[in-house]
Design a protein around this motif. Structure first.
Motif, PDB file in Angstrom:
ATOM      1  N   THR A  45      -1.569  -8.647 -10.863  1.00  0.00           N
ATOM      2  CA  THR A  45      -2.174  -8.083  -9.660  1.00  0.00           C
ATOM      3  C   THR A  45      -3.100  -6.911  -9.976  1.00  0.00           C
ATOM      4  O   THR A  45      -3.645  -6.303  -9.072  1.00  0.00           O
ATOM      5  N   SER A  46      -3.300  -6.603 -11.265  1.00  0.00           N
ATOM      6  CA  SER A  46      -4.017  -5.384 -11.648  1.00  0.00           C
ATOM      7  C   SER A  46      -5.495  -5.378 -11.279  1.00  0.00           C
ATOM      8  O   SER A  46      -6.077  -4.312 -11.095  1.00  0.00           O
ATOM      9  N   LEU A  47      -6.133  -6.532 -11.161  1.00  0.00           N
ATOM     10  CA  LEU A  47      -7.547  -6.541 -10.787  1.00  0.00           C
ATOM     11  C   LEU A  47      -7.758  -6.048  -9.367  1.00  0.00           C
ATOM     12  O   LEU A  47      -8.713  -5.330  -9.082  1.00  0.00           O
ATOM     13  N   THR A  48      -6.866  -6.412  -8.475  1.00  0.00           N
ATOM     14  CA  THR A  48      -7.012  -6.015  -7.070  1.00  0.00           C
ATOM     15  C   THR A  48      -6.140  -4.825  -6.697  1.00  0.00           C
ATOM     16  O   THR A  48      -6.431  -4.124  -5.745  1.00  0.00           O
ATOM     17  N   ASN A  49      -5.058  -4.600  -7.432  1.00  0.00           N
ATOM     18  CA  ASN A  49      -4.121  -3.528  -7.100  1.00  0.00           C
ATOM     19  C   ASN A  49      -3.631  -2.807  -8.358  1.00  0.00           C
ATOM     20  O   ASN A  49      -2.482  -2.984  -8.758  1.00  0.00           O
ATOM     21  N   PRO A  50      -4.479  -1.976  -8.982  1.00  0.00           N
ATOM     22  CA  PRO A  50      -3.981  -1.257 -10.165  1.00  0.00           C
ATOM     23  C   PRO A  50      -2.813  -0.361  -9.771  1.00  0.00           C
ATOM     24  O   PRO A  50      -2.861   0.320  -8.747  1.00  0.00           O
ATOM     25  N   THR A  51      -1.754  -0.395 -10.551  1.00  0.00           N
ATOM     26  CA  THR A  51      -0.520   0.303 -10.197  1.00  0.00           C
ATOM     27  C   THR A  51       0.015   1.087 -11.379  1.00  0.00           C
ATOM     28  O   THR A  51       0.013   0.596 -12.508  1.00  0.00           O
ATOM     29  N   VAL A  52       0.501   2.287 -11.128  1.00  0.00           N
ATOM     30  CA  VAL A  52       1.132   3.104 -12.155  1.00  0.00           C
ATOM     31  C   VAL A  52       2.471   2.474 -12.525  1.00  0.00           C
ATOM     32  O   VAL A  52       3.220   2.063 -11.642  1.00  0.00           O
ATOM     33  N   PHE A  53       2.750   2.390 -13.817  1.00  0.00           N
ATOM     34  CA  PHE A  53       4.002   1.819 -14.293  1.00  0.00           C
ATOM     35  C   PHE A  53       4.824   2.901 -14.976  1.00  0.00           C
ATOM     36  O   PHE A  53       4.306   3.684 -15.760  1.00  0.00           O
ATOM     37  N   GLY A  54       6.112   2.940 -14.671  1.00  0.00           N
ATOM     38  CA  GLY A  54       7.030   3.848 -15.341  1.00  0.00           C
ATOM     39  C   GLY A  54       8.233   3.075 -15.850  1.00  0.00           C
ATOM     40  O   GLY A  54       8.516   1.974 -15.372  1.00  0.00           O
ATOM     41  N   HIS A  55       8.916   3.656 -16.820  1.00  0.00           N
ATOM     42  CA  HIS A  55      10.075   2.964 -17.385  1.00  0.00           C
ATOM     43  C   HIS A  55      11.173   3.967 -17.709  1.00  0.00           C
ATOM     44  O   HIS A  55      10.928   4.992 -18.331  1.00  0.00           O
ATOM     45  N   ILE A  56      12.375   3.667 -17.249  1.00  0.00           N
ATOM     46  CA  ILE A  56      13.565   4.436 -17.605  1.00  0.00           C
ATOM     47  C   ILE A  56      14.462   3.465 -18.368  1.00  0.00           C
ATOM     48  O   ILE A  56      14.961   2.491 -17.809  1.00  0.00           O
ATOM     49  N   PRO A  57      14.613   3.688 -19.677  1.00  0.00           N
ATOM     50  CA  PRO A  57      15.340   2.742 -20.520  1.00  0.00           C
ATOM     51  C   PRO A  57      16.811   2.618 -20.141  1.00  0.00           C
ATOM     52  O   PRO A  57      17.496   3.613 -19.943  1.00  0.00           O
ATOM     53  N   ALA A  58      17.271   1.360 -20.044  1.00  0.00           N
ATOM     54  CA  ALA A  58      18.671   1.111 -19.705  1.00  0.00           C
ATOM     55  C   ALA A  58      19.208  -0.092 -20.469  1.00  0.00           C
ATOM     56  O   ALA A  58      20.266  -0.599 -20.127  1.00  0.00           O
ATOM     57  N   GLY A  59      18.489  -0.538 -21.475  1.00  0.00           N
ATOM     58  CA  GLY A  59      18.916  -1.717 -22.218  1.00  0.00           C
ATOM     59  C   GLY A  59      19.726  -1.373 -23.444  1.00  0.00           C
ATOM     60  O   GLY A  59      20.079  -0.216 -23.674  1.00  0.00           O
TER      61      GLY A  59
ATOM     62  N   ALA B 158       0.812  -1.223   0.000  1.00  0.00           N
ATOM     63  CA  ALA B 158       0.000   0.000   0.000  1.00  0.00           C
ATOM     64  C   ALA B 158       0.845   1.272   0.000  1.00  0.00           C
ATOM     65  O   ALA B 158       0.366   2.328  -0.407  1.00  0.00           O
ATOM     66  N   LYS B 159       2.090   1.196   0.446  1.00  0.00           N
ATOM     67  CA  LYS B 159       2.944   2.384   0.481  1.00  0.00           C
ATOM     68  C   LYS B 159       3.485   2.753  -0.898  1.00  0.00           C
ATOM     69  O   LYS B 159       3.875   3.883  -1.127  1.00  0.00           O
ATOM     70  N   ILE B 160       3.539   1.803  -1.805  1.00  0.00           N
ATOM     71  CA  ILE B 160       4.112   2.043  -3.132  1.00  0.00           C
ATOM     72  C   ILE B 160       3.005   2.450  -4.093  1.00  0.00           C
ATOM     73  O   ILE B 160       2.035   1.726  -4.288  1.00  0.00           O
ATOM     74  N   THR B 161       3.165   3.637  -4.689  1.00  0.00           N
ATOM     75  CA  THR B 161       2.147   4.180  -5.580  1.00  0.00           C
ATOM     76  C   THR B 161       2.479   4.012  -7.054  1.00  0.00           C
ATOM     77  O   THR B 161       1.614   4.217  -7.900  1.00  0.00           O
ATOM     78  N   ALA B 162       3.725   3.681  -7.364  1.00  0.00           N
ATOM     79  CA  ALA B 162       4.145   3.478  -8.751  1.00  0.00           C
ATOM     80  C   ALA B 162       5.333   2.540  -8.760  1.00  0.00           C
ATOM     81  O   ALA B 162       6.122   2.515  -7.816  1.00  0.00           O
ATOM     82  N   VAL B 163       5.443   1.772  -9.840  1.00  0.00           N
ATOM     83  CA  VAL B 163       6.576   0.869 -10.024  1.00  0.00           C
ATOM     84  C   VAL B 163       7.284   1.277 -11.309  1.00  0.00           C
ATOM     85  O   VAL B 163       6.661   1.377 -12.363  1.00  0.00           O
ATOM     86  N   VAL B 164       8.582   1.526 -11.190  1.00  0.00           N
ATOM     87  CA  VAL B 164       9.384   1.983 -12.324  1.00  0.00           C
ATOM     88  C   VAL B 164      10.465   0.951 -12.623  1.00  0.00           C
ATOM     89  O   VAL B 164      11.224   0.566 -11.736  1.00  0.00           O
ATOM     90  N   ALA B 165      10.518   0.521 -13.876  1.00  0.00           N
ATOM     91  CA  ALA B 165      11.555  -0.412 -14.316  1.00  0.00           C
ATOM     92  C   ALA B 165      12.716   0.386 -14.898  1.00  0.00           C
ATOM     93  O   ALA B 165      12.530   1.189 -15.805  1.00  0.00           O
ATOM     94  N   VAL B 166      13.903   0.179 -14.334  1.00  0.00           N
ATOM     95  CA  VAL B 166      15.132   0.766 -14.881  1.00  0.00           C
ATOM     96  C   VAL B 166      15.848  -0.404 -15.520  1.00  0.00           C
ATOM     97  O   VAL B 166      16.538  -1.171 -14.843  1.00  0.00           O
ATOM     98  N   SER B 167      15.612  -0.563 -16.833  1.00  0.00           N
ATOM     99  CA  SER B 167      16.027  -1.813 -17.450  1.00  0.00           C
ATOM    100  C   SER B 167      15.868  -1.778 -18.955  1.00  0.00           C
ATOM    101  O   SER B 167      15.473  -0.769 -19.523  1.00  0.00           O
TER     102      SER B 167
END
Length: 145
Positions: A79-93, A55-64
């Protein structure tokens, strides 16, 4: 709080280098965050699920790169049905096809876009950060079922 899933070996070590810049920026701005580093296949799926249900995390960001992005999205999707979460991405590939396809800049000098998104008035679970202008919105995507 923002959750980061970092693949330190993506892009021949580029993930670790970019994370150093992001870590410093977050600490300078007093932005609360949690970071987890992947060590092998499947790690990002598990980490994304854990972060999405915290519950403390409001967004998940992939650095990858693209492989870890795929795993993070898979974990968030499960987990999106019960816990919709903002997704972010910082490209590192090395290829960054996902970022290119979504108009996300690969230039780490543009981390100001990310910082501007973090300055939004409030993060709401399941929504883009409020007050972000169009160029900054490309950094974040809302997952829908």
């Amino acid at each position: 709080m923002i959750g980061f899933i970092v693949n330190p070996v993506s892009g021949s070590g580029r993930g670790a280098k970019i994370w150093k810049v992001i870590d410093e920026e977050l600490r300078n701005r007093d932005i609360p965050f949690r970071v987890r580093f992947t060590a092998g296949p499947g790690d990002a799926v598990r980490m994304a699920k854990e972060m999405a249900t915290d519950a403390k995390i409001t967004a998940v960001v992939a650095v990858s790169g693209d492989g870890t992005v795929n795993e993070v999205i898979q974990g968030l999707w499960e987990t999106s049905l019960t816990n919709p979460t903002v997704f972010g991405h910082i490209p590192a590939g090395s290829g960054n096809d996902f970022a290119r396809g979504h108009g996300i800049p690969a230039d780490t000098g543009k981390l100001e876009l990310f910082a501007a998104a973090c300055r939004g008035p409030r993060w709401r679970r399941g929504y883009r950060p409020a007050g972000i202008e169009k160029p900054h919105r490309r950094q974040f995507h809302r997952l829908r079922v």
